[in-house]
Design an enzyme around this catalytic site. Structure first.
Site, mmCIF file in Angstrom:
data_model
loop_
_atom_site.group_PDB
_atom_site.id
_atom_site.type_symbol
_atom_site.label_atom_id
_atom_site.label_comp_id
_atom_site.label_asym_id
_atom_site.label_seq_id
_atom_site.Cartn_x
_atom_site.Cartn_y
_atom_site.Cartn_z
ATOM 1 N N ARG A 128 67.786 -24.686 40.838
ATOM 2 C CA ARG A 128 67.266 -25.878 40.165
ATOM 3 C C ARG A 128 66.426 -25.490 38.939
ATOM 4 N NH1 ARG A 128 67.825 -29.996 44.250
ATOM 5 N NH2 ARG A 128 69.823 -29.365 45.160
ATOM 6 N N ASP A 171 63.666 -44.716 46.102
ATOM 7 C CA ASP A 171 63.796 -43.261 46.088
ATOM 8 C C ASP A 171 62.784 -42.703 45.097
ATOM 9 O OD1 ASP A 171 66.127 -41.195 47.148
ATOM 10 O OD2 ASP A 171 65.141 -40.470 45.330
#
Length: 282
Positions: free
Chosen positions: A43, A152
């Site tokens: 990431r 979210d």
């Protein structure tokens, strides 16, 4: 600027990795440990490439210096979003066969149903809930005040869910009758995509929400989905969330967890009515 190569893994120093873990825990309550180092590496590699930054250390210095401005982008990039339509089918079977028929009977006066998808990712879960709900309501849907809240932490996936556009591959396992009824196939350059029909989109409100922050909604909710997100929190954070979910559930309401999650000590406050399906007592 130097490009990052796979054999450059030593450039993610122990200090930088520990700082990343602490930042993610403080910002999102997500626990990262040594087993997640490879995921963090991947990431971070994407982040520094996007930002055209020369090293992980340089990005960590940026994160330290501009943590407020950088937090939303960083958390979006580092969090995992894995989902699919009707994931863990047994939950939707329980809703359609048991819970929704019961709610339609017990709430025939108020005609109010509230459901929360609290880790909605790119929207497949709340749309699956909406399809299940509309199938249960049938021809009575226009008479009911039924709403689904989808939240979210990642603003990017919230935007994708709100758009309701998916690839054909995303819906290939969905029964044809449901696919044709609730999703419209694109044409021309969009023929490899489908869009959620308004009949299900209108049931859902998408919002960005960090579960560690204050919750603006008041409830009560008849059903709360909290699936495959608790595994990223430590026991203390899990217990705090269970208490907050409990308080927002209507008496008799359901809390649904992911396949590898459990209530732990909080199990004493719920009745287990199915596989990772828990009911708040009346």
């Amino acid at each position: 600027m130097t490009a990052l190569h796979r054999d450059d893994s030593a450039s993610l120093s122990e200090d930088d990795f520990n700082y990343i873990c602490q930042f993610v825990y403080k910002s999102a309550g997500i626990v990262l440990n040594a087993s997640k180092r490879e995921m963090v590496y991947r990431r971070l590699t994407r982040i520094v490439r996007e930002r055209k930054i020369g090293s992980f250390s340089e990005y960590c210095r940026l994160l330290r210096a501009q943590s407020e401005q950088e937090e939303s982008y960083f958390i979006n990039a580092i969090t995992t979003n894995l989902t699919s339509f009707f994931r863990e089918q047994h939950h939707f079977d329980y809703l359609s066969q048991h819970e929704l028929p019961k709610l339609l009977e017990t709430k025939k006066e108020s005609k109010r149903i509230r459901i929360w998808s609290s880790a909605s990712s790119t929207g497949e879960e709340p749309y699956s809930i909406a399809v299940t709900l509309l199938e249960a309501l049938g021809t009575q849907s226009s008479y009911w005040d039924a709403k689904i809240l989808a939240t979210d932490i990642d603003s990017n996936v919230v935007a994708k869910g709100k758009a309701g556009v998916y690839s054909l591959k995303n819906v290939e396992d969905m029964p044809n009758n449901l696919k044709n009824k609730y999703f419209k196939k694109g044409r021309g350059e969009y023929e490899s995509q489908v869009r959620a029909e308004n009949i299900i989109k209108e049931l859902i409100t998408f919002k960005q929400l960090n579960l560690l922050d204050s919750w603006p909604m008041q409830g009560p909710f008849d059903i709360i989905f909290c699936r495959n997100v608790l595994i990223y929190f430590d026991k203390k954070t899990q217990s705090a969330l269970f208490e907050r979910y409990y308080n927002l559930l209507a008496p008799g309401g359901l809390l649904l967890l992911g396949h590898s999650e459990s209530l732990g000590l909080y199990q004493q406050y719920f009745e287990n009515v199915g596989r990772t399906i828990f009911r708040k007592p009346f």
